[in-house]
Design a protein around this motif. Structure first.
Motif, short mmCIF file in Angstrom:
data_model
loop_
_atom_site.label_atom_id
_atom_site.label_comp_id
_atom_site.label_asym_id
_atom_site.label_seq_id
_atom_site.Cartn_x
_atom_site.Cartn_y
_atom_site.Cartn_z
N MET A 22 48.26 32.22 39.77
CA MET A 22 48.94 33.44 39.33
C MET A 22 47.93 34.42 38.74
O MET A 22 47.11 34.05 37.90
CB MET A 22 49.99 33.10 38.28
N ALA A 23 47.97 35.68 39.22
CA ALA A 23 47.10 36.69 38.64
C ALA A 23 47.48 36.93 37.18
O ALA A 23 48.67 37.01 36.85
CB ALA A 23 47.21 37.99 39.43
N ASP A 24 46.48 37.02 36.33
CA ASP A 24 46.70 37.23 34.90
C ASP A 24 46.28 38.65 34.54
O ASP A 24 45.09 38.98 34.60
CB ASP A 24 45.88 36.21 34.11
N PRO A 25 47.24 39.51 34.18
CA PRO A 25 46.89 40.91 33.86
C PRO A 25 45.97 41.06 32.65
O PRO A 25 45.39 42.12 32.44
CB PRO A 25 48.25 41.56 33.62
N GLU A 26 45.85 39.99 31.86
CA GLU A 26 44.99 40.05 30.67
C GLU A 26 43.52 39.80 31.01
O GLU A 26 42.64 40.00 30.18
CB GLU A 26 45.45 39.01 29.64
N LYS A 27 43.25 39.32 32.24
CA LYS A 27 41.87 39.00 32.64
C LYS A 27 41.33 40.09 33.57
O LYS A 27 42.08 40.83 34.21
CB LYS A 27 41.82 37.64 33.33
N ASP A 29 40.02 41.23 36.86
CA ASP A 29 40.18 40.74 38.23
C ASP A 29 38.89 40.96 39.02
O ASP A 29 38.59 42.07 39.45
CB ASP A 29 41.35 41.47 38.90
N GLU A 319 37.07 27.87 35.76
CA GLU A 319 37.97 27.69 34.62
C GLU A 319 37.32 28.17 33.32
O GLU A 319 37.98 28.78 32.47
CB GLU A 319 38.40 26.23 34.52
N ALA A 322 37.45 31.87 33.31
CA ALA A 322 38.82 32.33 33.04
C ALA A 322 39.11 32.33 31.55
O ALA A 322 39.76 33.24 31.01
CB ALA A 322 39.82 31.46 33.79
N ARG A 323 38.58 31.33 30.84
CA ARG A 323 38.78 31.28 29.39
C ARG A 323 38.08 32.44 28.68
O ARG A 323 38.48 32.85 27.60
CB ARG A 323 38.28 29.93 28.84
N GLY A 325 37.95 35.37 30.06
CA GLY A 325 38.63 36.60 30.48
C GLY A 325 38.23 37.12 31.85
O GLY A 325 38.57 38.26 32.19
N GLU A 327 38.40 36.55 36.04
CA GLU A 327 38.99 35.85 37.18
C GLU A 327 38.06 35.97 38.38
O GLU A 327 37.79 37.07 38.86
CB GLU A 327 40.36 36.44 37.54
#
Length: 368
Positions: A22-27, A29, A319, A322-323, A325, A327
């Motif tokens: 799932m795309a995370d808008p907080e990260k 892209d 991963e 991702a932590r 921020g 993707e």
């Protein structure tokens, strides 16, 4: 135990099991193919909706050949072919369907297809369906293609399948392939999925980049779900070629016509790129240099492959990023021969974001 449990267990053991992400808008892209950030431009969506709402029906309802062809389809085909210098164009439901239909239809009995070993999976699936001979040549290697041509004489047509920018390696098609296609009178298919909106003075791809005037031998395929911020695909070529595909490409004939809203949205994206091309070119050039200070070569498109020592390391690094921020994509076999991270240089982001990303990758590698 279920019907496919053993196969799933084998994928898990090999580190090749996939799950939707799932795309995370907080990260930030840096993984998607939304190169120019058009997927976030609400104004384009509103304009596309207005295009569709101007007609009494909003869905194609049937195939292109049973009344599903719509003025929205026609208008976009006209815009594409005029801007790119081709005689005709037609639309497909997706890039996968376009490659599947193209290759399966073009290679007839007695023909020989010469295809880059790194060509997209959709094209490789299509090679299993053709009646002619299929010859793979070394990735983006004109010399190996010449050797394969000498080793495989044919009385039928010779068809060449290459990409403008390769989706995993990120390298640009060498100009020599256009010359070889002319010398050997080859039909030439160029998949511009990752070069449209990225290369050339008009951001129209590798034909534009090299200043190649389309000839009857040339076929240009591209997707609408990357730089143009929508979904679907197009194919351009001579009037004869497009008429042939309309009569032979099963993935087009036996499918519902492309979504009207998606095509209208792609048309808005296409017009936006044409209008903003100077500004976008400057941003692309700046982004291409952002990894050099961290030891990464300047990419030929907007894809930066970062080799990883193994599958576990690729997933663990993704991963960890991702932590922090970021993707990015972790690409594993069999998609690629060796695991890697795939970083997309997207114009909505700044060069400093990528310098920070590459610094994090270097720190992670040093700590492994």
């Amino acid at each position: 135990m279920g019907y496919y449990a053993k196969e799933l267990e084998a994928l898990l053991r090999a580190g090749r099991f996939r799950r939707p992400i799932m795309a995370d808008p907080e990260k930030l892209d840096m993984a998607s193919n939304d190169y120019l950030g058009l997927a976030y431009k609400r104004k384009l969506l509103r304009r596309a909706f207005e295009r569709v709402a101007a007609y009494p029906w909003h869905a194609p309802k049937s195939s292109l050949f049973l009344g599903g062809y719509h003025p929205i389809h026609r208008d976009f085909e006209e815009a594409l072919k005029e801007a790119n210098g081709f005689a005709a164009a037609t639309l497909f439901g997706s890039g996968f369907l376009a490659n599947l239909g193209l290759i399966e239809a073009l290679v007839r009995r007695g023909d020989t297809l010469f295809i880059d070993e790194s060509y997209h999976a959709s094209g490789m699936v299509a090679t299993k369906l053709v009646r002619g001979e299929v010859v793979l040549f070394a990735h983006n290697d004109p010399r190996d293609l010449l050797e394969k041509l000498a080793d495989h004489p044919t009385k039928g047509r010779r068809i060449l399948a290459v990409e403008g920018v390769y989706s995993m390696e990120g390298d640009r098609l060498k100009r020599e392939f256009f010359e070889i296609a002319e010398w050997f009178d080859m039909v030439m298919v160029v998949d511009e999925a990752h070069s449209n909106g990225v290369l050339g003075p008009n951001l129209l791809g590798v034909f534009d980049h090299y200043g190649i005037t389309p000839a009857p031998r040339h076929i240009k395929m591209g997707t609408l779900g990357k730089a143009y911020g929508s979904y679907g695909a197009y194919v351009m070529g001579s009037e004869e070629t497009i008429a042939f595909l309309n009569n032979r490409a099963k993935s087009q004939i036996y499918a519902t016509a492309p979504s009207l809203l998606d095509v209208a949205l792609a048309h808005e994206g296409f017009d936006y790129v044409a209008k903003k091309r100077k500004k976008l070119r400057k941003k692309i050039a700046k982004l291409q240099k952002c990894g050099v200070s961290c030891g990464y070569p300047e990419p030929e498109g907007l894809i930066v492959p970062v080799p990883m020592p193994g599958i576990e390391e690729a997933v663990a690094c993704r991963e960890a990023l991702a932590r922090e921020g970021f993707e990015v994509g972790a690409i594993r076999p069999p998609t690629v021969a060796r695991p890697m991270l795939r970083v997309i240089l997207r114009t909505p982001l700044e060069a400093r974001h990528y310098r920070e990303l590459f610094a994090h990758i270097s720190e992670w590698r040093d700590g492994v």
